[in-house]
Design a protein around this motif. Sequence first.
Motif, PDB file in Angstrom:
ATOM      1  N   GLY A 136       0.837  -1.327   0.084  1.00 26.11           N
ATOM      2  CA  GLY A 136      -0.036  -0.128  -0.036  1.00 26.11           C
ATOM      3  C   GLY A 136       0.738   1.150   0.074  1.00 26.11           C
ATOM      4  O   GLY A 136       1.834   1.385   0.699  1.00 26.11           O
ATOM      5  N   SER A 144      -1.314   6.943  -0.309  1.00 27.02           N
ATOM      6  CA  SER A 144      -2.786   7.119  -0.725  1.00 27.02           C
ATOM      7  C   SER A 144      -3.884   6.386   0.002  1.00 27.02           C
ATOM      8  O   SER A 144      -4.916   6.736   0.033  1.00 27.02           O
ATOM      9  CB  SER A 144      -2.961   7.605  -2.310  1.00 27.02           C
ATOM     10  OG  SER A 144      -2.715   6.319  -2.844  1.00 27.02           O
ATOM     11  N   ASP A 145      -3.394   5.179   0.013  1.00 24.51           N
ATOM     12  CA  ASP A 145      -4.409   4.285   0.506  1.00 24.51           C
ATOM     13  C   ASP A 145      -4.122   3.567   1.736  1.00 24.51           C
ATOM     14  O   ASP A 145      -4.936   2.514   2.146  1.00 24.51           O
ATOM     15  CB  ASP A 145      -4.593   3.008  -0.758  1.00 24.51           C
ATOM     16  CG  ASP A 145      -3.529   2.295  -1.124  1.00 24.51           C
ATOM     17  OD1 ASP A 145      -2.234   2.834  -0.470  1.00 24.51           O
ATOM     18  OD2 ASP A 145      -3.244   1.716  -1.926  1.00 24.51           O
ATOM     19  N   GLU A 164      -7.385   3.941   4.296  1.00 20.30           N
ATOM     20  CA  GLU A 164      -8.370   3.018   3.689  1.00 20.30           C
ATOM     21  C   GLU A 164      -8.207   1.441   4.214  1.00 20.30           C
ATOM     22  O   GLU A 164      -8.991   0.768   4.716  1.00 20.30           O
ATOM     23  CB  GLU A 164      -8.739   2.804   2.182  1.00 20.30           C
ATOM     24  CG  GLU A 164      -9.995   1.950   1.783  1.00 20.30           C
ATOM     25  CD  GLU A 164      -9.884   1.942   0.292  1.00 20.30           C
ATOM     26  OE1 GLU A 164     -10.455   0.880  -0.232  1.00 20.30           O
ATOM     27  OE2 GLU A 164      -9.052   2.860  -0.391  1.00 20.30           O
ATOM     28  N   ASN A 195      -6.985  -5.611  -1.826  1.00 20.34           N
ATOM     29  CA  ASN A 195      -5.569  -5.240  -1.784  1.00 20.34           C
ATOM     30  C   ASN A 195      -4.770  -6.506  -2.122  1.00 20.34           C
ATOM     31  O   ASN A 195      -5.124  -7.682  -1.989  1.00 20.34           O
ATOM     32  CB  ASN A 195      -5.221  -4.999  -0.216  1.00 20.34           C
ATOM     33  CG  ASN A 195      -5.872  -3.555  -0.095  1.00 20.34           C
ATOM     34  OD1 ASN A 195      -7.270  -3.556   0.711  1.00 20.34           O
ATOM     35  ND2 ASN A 195      -5.838  -2.471  -0.521  1.00 20.34           N
TER      36      ASN A 195
END
Length: 250
Positions: A144, A147-148, A151, A191
């Motif tokens: 990851g 930006s993520d 989340e 993911n």
Amino acid sequence: MSGHSKWAQIKRQKGVADARRGQLFTKLAREITVAVRQGGPNLDSNFRLRLAVQKARDNNMPLENIERAIKRGTGGSDSAALTEVKFEGYGPSGIAVIVEVLTDNRNRAVQDVRRLFTRYGGSLGETGCVSWLFDSKGVITVEGGASDTEEIALRAIDAGAEDVKTEKGYVEIYTRSQDLEKVRKVLEEKNHVISAELSLTPKTTVLLDENKAIQALNFLDELEALDDVQRIYSNIDFSDATLDKLRSRN
């Protein structure tokens, strides 16, 4: 997060040399074989086998190798000769170390592990001397970017994770042992899960400067290179500045 975990991520990002990958496949096959011996070849009913097979897949182990290891476990002789041994002690700079071994020659394994502890100024101890410094947890590593990260963390916590820590390029999620598979399944829907395994995580860590960190990590690398060693846990840690220097050297 322990520094050894950070170092493992660096090595994974750089790839594994063919010789080391072959050794890794051998260790993964042993784990599968012993898991079958203990709990049978049914993945649905054998939790340890499910984890071992998933770890083999995470490391791109060929399916035929996995199937061969399962058959070996049901066959008997090779797997019966393997013995599980756990060593505990203190390595360089006083770091606590637990070494899990799977061997067909206990005396050889003891000598090899003790030799490295001694060479690096450490010492083996009695059973339980450092295990109280660690908790058994499920550890999931997810790829990851910045930006993520948030989340991923929220999805992990909603799924039952106990803690989430972020590093450059990946997120490490900690769960109760029994929640490992459940949380992994939720995360891999969206993911890339790099790895998921049961691990011993340190309650507290020993922060080392650059020179001491290099010595300690050389020691852990040499332990990992022993054919009989399956897993190593330590409470080493080091700063981001030291991590960057270590990354640039390898």
